[in-house]
Motif scaffolding. Structure first.
Motif, PDB file in Angstrom:
ATOM      1  N   UNK A  55       0.916  -1.513  -0.200  1.00 53.32           N
ATOM      2  CA  UNK A  55       0.202   0.331   0.456  1.00 53.32           C
ATOM      3  C   UNK A  55       0.636   1.393  -0.150  1.00 53.32           C
ATOM      4  N   UNK A  56       1.259   1.158   0.643  1.00 52.02           N
ATOM      5  CA  UNK A  56       2.829   2.327   1.395  1.00 52.02           C
ATOM      6  C   UNK A  56       3.366   2.244  -0.651  1.00 52.02           C
ATOM      7  N   UNK A  57       3.896   1.533  -0.895  1.00 52.46           N
ATOM      8  CA  UNK A  57       4.335   1.772  -2.549  1.00 52.46           C
ATOM      9  C   UNK A  57       3.785   2.403  -3.406  1.00 52.46           C
ATOM     10  N   UNK A  58       2.629   1.746  -3.343  1.00 46.02           N
ATOM     11  CA  UNK A  58       1.307   2.101  -4.324  1.00 46.02           C
ATOM     12  C   UNK A  58       0.799   3.808  -4.116  1.00 46.02           C
ATOM     13  N   UNK A  59       1.250   4.089  -2.990  1.00 44.81           N
ATOM     14  CA  UNK A  59       0.656   5.300  -2.682  1.00 44.81           C
ATOM     15  C   UNK A  59       1.537   6.720  -2.982  1.00 44.81           C
ATOM     16  N   UNK A  60       3.277   5.721  -2.820  1.00 43.85           N
ATOM     17  CA  UNK A  60       4.256   6.725  -3.212  1.00 43.85           C
ATOM     18  C   UNK A  60       4.609   6.651  -4.508  1.00 43.85           C
ATOM     19  N   UNK A  61       3.776   6.039  -5.209  1.00 44.14           N
ATOM     20  CA  UNK A  61       3.999   6.077  -6.671  1.00 44.14           C
ATOM     21  C   UNK A  61       3.171   6.348  -7.053  1.00 44.14           C
ATOM     22  N   UNK A  62       2.170   6.435  -7.311  1.00 42.57           N
ATOM     23  CA  UNK A  62       1.197   6.489  -7.858  1.00 42.57           C
ATOM     24  C   UNK A  62      -0.425   7.818  -7.285  1.00 42.57           C
ATOM     25  N   UNK A  63      -0.014   8.151  -5.754  1.00 46.12           N
ATOM     26  CA  UNK A  63      -0.692   9.230  -5.291  1.00 46.12           C
ATOM     27  C   UNK A  63       0.015  10.074  -4.019  1.00 46.12           C
ATOM     28  N   UNK A  64       1.636   9.958  -4.979  1.00 48.01           N
ATOM     29  CA  UNK A  64       2.302  11.486  -4.506  1.00 48.01           C
ATOM     30  C   UNK A  64       2.754  12.335  -3.321  1.00 48.01           C
ATOM     31  N   UNK A  65       1.495  12.832  -4.871  1.00 50.98           N
ATOM     32  CA  UNK A  65       0.838  14.423  -3.778  1.00 50.98           C
ATOM     33  C   UNK A  65       0.646  14.668  -2.657  1.00 50.98           C
ATOM     34  N   UNK A  66      -0.953  14.092  -2.994  1.00 54.76           N
ATOM     35  CA  UNK A  66      -1.236  13.260  -1.369  1.00 54.76           C
ATOM     36  C   UNK A  66      -0.686  12.951  -0.599  1.00 54.76           C
ATOM     37  N   UNK A  67      -0.076  11.852  -0.955  1.00 55.70           N
ATOM     38  CA  UNK A  67       0.739  11.866   0.439  1.00 55.70           C
ATOM     39  C   UNK A  67       1.970  12.531   1.086  1.00 55.70           C
ATOM     40  N   UNK A  68       2.387  13.464   0.062  1.00 55.19           N
ATOM     41  CA  UNK A  68       3.908  14.447   0.896  1.00 55.19           C
ATOM     42  C   UNK A  68       3.221  15.470   1.330  1.00 55.19           C
ATOM     43  N   UNK A  69       1.626  15.359   1.296  1.00 52.60           N
ATOM     44  CA  UNK A  69       0.642  17.155   1.762  1.00 52.60           C
ATOM     45  C   UNK A  69       1.311  16.480   3.257  1.00 52.60           C
ATOM     46  N   UNK A  70       1.540  17.466   3.829  1.00 52.55           N
ATOM     47  CA  UNK A  70       2.084  18.034   5.362  1.00 52.55           C
ATOM     48  C   UNK A  70       1.335  17.142   5.924  1.00 52.55           C
ATOM     49  N   UNK A  71       0.130  17.408   6.565  1.00 56.46           N
ATOM     50  CA  UNK A  71      -0.627  16.320   7.227  1.00 56.46           C
ATOM     51  C   UNK A  71      -1.261  14.662   6.957  1.00 56.46           C
ATOM     52  N   UNK A  72      -0.879  14.722   6.318  1.00 58.05           N
ATOM     53  CA  UNK A  72      -0.865  13.515   5.454  1.00 58.05           C
ATOM     54  C   UNK A  72       0.493  12.293   6.080  1.00 58.05           C
ATOM     55  N   UNK A  73       1.228  13.312   5.380  1.00 58.01           N
ATOM     56  CA  UNK A  73       3.023  12.328   5.498  1.00 58.01           C
ATOM     57  C   UNK A  73       2.929  12.445   7.428  1.00 58.01           C
ATOM     58  N   UNK A  74       2.569  12.988   7.908  1.00 63.36           N
ATOM     59  CA  UNK A  74       2.790  13.472   9.378  1.00 63.36           C
ATOM     60  C   UNK A  74       2.428  11.632   9.778  1.00 63.36           C
ATOM     61  N   UNK A  75       0.853  11.681   9.518  1.00 61.69           N
ATOM     62  CA  UNK A  75      -0.182  10.341   9.928  1.00 61.69           C
ATOM     63  C   UNK A  75       0.325   8.999   8.980  1.00 61.69           C
ATOM     64  N   UNK A  76       0.929   9.298   8.198  1.00 57.49           N
ATOM     65  CA  UNK A  76       1.642   8.650   7.066  1.00 57.49           C
ATOM     66  C   UNK A  76       3.001   7.651   7.956  1.00 57.49           C
ATOM     67  N   UNK A  77       3.732   8.436   8.332  1.00 59.94           N
ATOM     68  CA  UNK A  77       4.844   8.976   8.965  1.00 59.94           C
ATOM     69  C   UNK A  77       5.178   7.536  10.286  1.00 59.94           C
TER      70      UNK A  77
END
Length: 203
Positions: A55-77
């Motif tokens: 899931x993490x790989x798919x999001x990082x490749x295909x939903x990268x802009x959403x994943x790297x948003x500050x709030x989203x990125x913090x949750x995934x971290x």
């Protein structure tokens, strides 16, 4: 007199954020496969870790802009920290030396990223005054004294600092509002004023 020149580009680059997500995803996929196939006590946990990595790989490749948003990125971290920390603890308990080393380092990297990525989006500056030149936090060297400077020139939005040890620092400061002539005159005056110190520091 003091000059603050904003350096183009952010302190934390999106590709740096993405790289750690990808590394976590790959680590979770590899660990999940190994646990699911070779560990008969907790195969379901292996499957769960495998799915989390995919899931993490798919999001990082295909939903990268959403994943790297500050709030989203913090949750995934925090989720990555939970998984990596859990695997590290299990590895220490089971005395798996290689996985314990890898996931201890990964856990430390995620903890550091939580601190470093708080400043994502912040601009960095080169500060120039009578005391010397303070370089951005992204530079290996943070401060250059005037007696170490050969020339410091601002031209066409590029700041070039040529040091006596043949090191050259260049920064894109095209967003600055500083007058080039005033800045260059100030730097020349500071270099000239510190020539005596340069001689005192020579061996």
């Amino acid at each position: 007199m003091e000059f603050q020149l904003p350096v183009s580009g952010d302190k934390v680059k999106p590709q740096q954020i993405t790289a750690l997500h990808l590394f976590c995803g790959l680590a979770f996929v590899g660990t999940g496969v190994i646990i699911a196939v070779y560990n008969y006590d907790i195969p379901l946990w292996g499957g769960a870790i495998l799915i989390a990595g995919l899931v993490l790989l798919v999001l990082a490749i295909f939903k990268n802009r959403w994943l790297t948003q500050k709030s989203t990125n913090l949750i995934f971290r925090f989720l990555e920290l939970l998984i990596a920390g859990g695997i590290a603890a299990l590895s220490f308990y089971e005395q798996w030396k290689f996985p314990s080393g890898i996931f201890t380092v990964l856990t430390a990297a995620i903890l550091f990223s939580l601190y470093w990525e708080r400043s994502a989006g912040q601009k960095v500056f080169v500060q120039v005054d009578e005391g010397g030149i303070k370089l951005p936090v992204t530079s290996r060297r943070r401060f250059v004294a005037w007696h170490d400077v050969d020339t410091a020139v601002l031209k066409y939005g590029i700041l070039s600092i040529n040091c006596l040890d043949n090191k050259l620092y260049q920064f894109d400061v095209s967003g600055n509002t500083v007058d080039d002539e005033d800045f260059n005159s100030f730097c020349t005056a500071q270099v000239t004023a510190n020539i005596e110190k340069r001689k005192d520091n020579s061996w």
